[in-house]
Design a protein around this motif. Structure first.
Motif: not given
Ligand code: SF4
Length: 366
Positions: A15, A18, A22, A26, A62-64
């Motif tokens: 990511c 942030r 969250c 990540s 994820g994450g992304s």
């Protein structure tokens, strides 16, 4: 286990920024993508001999994962080669609106992705740029939705409610736009704060005031009424779907089916044991380079625990729990009289009040 086909989860822990609430694992350092891909290949080689059933869902989370370039995802697909994945598998990719482009969506579809989970979170810039601290704005959401709808992908839309300053009208506006978006699946999550997160610090310093529990409960129930009116069924505490548009992957978690998780911080469950990979790309990759796994958790599940977990999870699902799983049937009858449960054939099913009090129900009946 109600389904012999396990699910497969791949954690892409990247990511670039942030979000303040969250607590998923990540990192922002995209230069570690090659290391992650290399270690993923090693992890697949390590796990493939133990996971011989055909996976019928694959979830890239994820994450992304949407920050990955199509060539990275093509490598992921190659790397997963030794695992048997059904050609009909539900393949979901989690995407942030700002990462969605026509080129990327075309590439995702070519790679076999047939479902997107779009992290919209809100249709209001004051939430996205304020307490949710997201990298996208409403303009990105509109553009992403147009592209996804044009591609005729099945997709899910995430919303967060209970953010500081949110009014009833704000929430109804988000629900209305979600219904009109073209998504067949809507997830509604209460804004929670991970200890030590930026949002928790803003609450502690008084910079932001958390929304009162009674207001959150009211928003939870309003979502149920509104979304049902427009054809969405609450099939799990936080998840709604139009007919047939369930997340088959997430249903595996909720029905205690088996799943294999790959990548740092990913969890696996083989029916008897729950495992979690280390929440560090470096630690996870280093262990795999040395021919071993880096597990932060190994938990053997006793038959008693298994029954308790199954019951807790089923009480969070509209499909409900078999009557025979509940030892204290008197208590269940009382909870039904109090409006939390309803008996349908051989099942106890949660009502809307029961969904709202899912943790209480679990405590009372397990
Ligand atoms: S995009 Fe998702 S995983 Fe990444 S920091 Fe934000 S909430 Fe966490």
């Amino acid at each position: 286990m109600s389904n012999p086909n396990p699910g497969l989860y791949v954690h892409a822990p990247f990511c670039p920024r942030r979000c303040p609430y969250c607590d998923f694992y990540s990192i922002g350092d995209l230069s570690k993508i090659p290391l992650w891909l290399e270690a993923l290949e090693r992890e697949v080689s390590h796990q493939a001999p133990y996971w011989t059933y055909v996976f019928d869902t694959l979830y890239l989370g994820g994450g992304s994962p949407s920050v990955l370039e199509p060539e990275h995802l093509a490598t992921v697909k190659d790397v997963l080669g030794p695992l048997k994945i059904s050609p009909k598998a539900e393949i979901t990719l989690e995407a942030n609106p700002e990462d969605v482009s026509e080129e990327k969506v075309t590439a995702w579809v070519k790679l076999g992705v047939n479902r997107l989970s779009l992290g919209v979170q809100s249709f209001q810039d004051k939430a996205l740029s304020g307490p949710l601290g997201r990298g996208h704005r409403v303009g990105d959401v509109i553009k992403a939705m147009e592209i996804v709808n044009k591609a005729k992908l099945s997709w899910s839309l995430d919303l967060i409610f209970g953010w500081p300053g949110q009014s009833d009208l704000d929430w109804l506006n988000d629900l209305e736009l979600a219904v009109d978006s073209g998504a067949g699946h809507i997830s509604t999550y209460v804004l929670t704060t991970a200890p030590g997160s930026a949002l928790a610090n803003s609450y502690a310093s008084g910079e932001l005031i958390p929304v009162a529990e009674a207001e959150i409960a009211d928003m939870f129930l309003k979502a149920g009424v509104y979304l049902r009116k427009y054809g969405f069924e609450r099939y799990e505490v936080s998840n709604f779907a139009r007919k047939g548009a369930y997340s088959h992957h997430n249903l595996k978690y909720w029905r205690r089916d088996n799943y294999l998780g790959l990548g740092p911080s990913a969890h696996s469950f083989d029916g008897a044991r729950r495992m979690a990979n280390a929440s560090s790309v470096d630690k996870w990759a280093e262990a795999l380079a040395q021919g071993r796994t880096a597990l932060d958790l190994i938990e053997d599940i006793t038959p008693e625990q298994a029954l308790m977990e199954s019951l807790m999870l089923r009480l969070r699902l509209a499909e409900g729990a078999p009557l025979k799983w509940i030892k204290d049937s008197e208590r269940a009858e009382q909870l039904a009289r109090d409006g939390y449960l309803t008996k349908v054939g051989a099942l106890w099913k949660p009502t809307e009040k029961g969904f709202l009090a899912a943790d209480y129900l679990a405590r009372e009946l397990t």
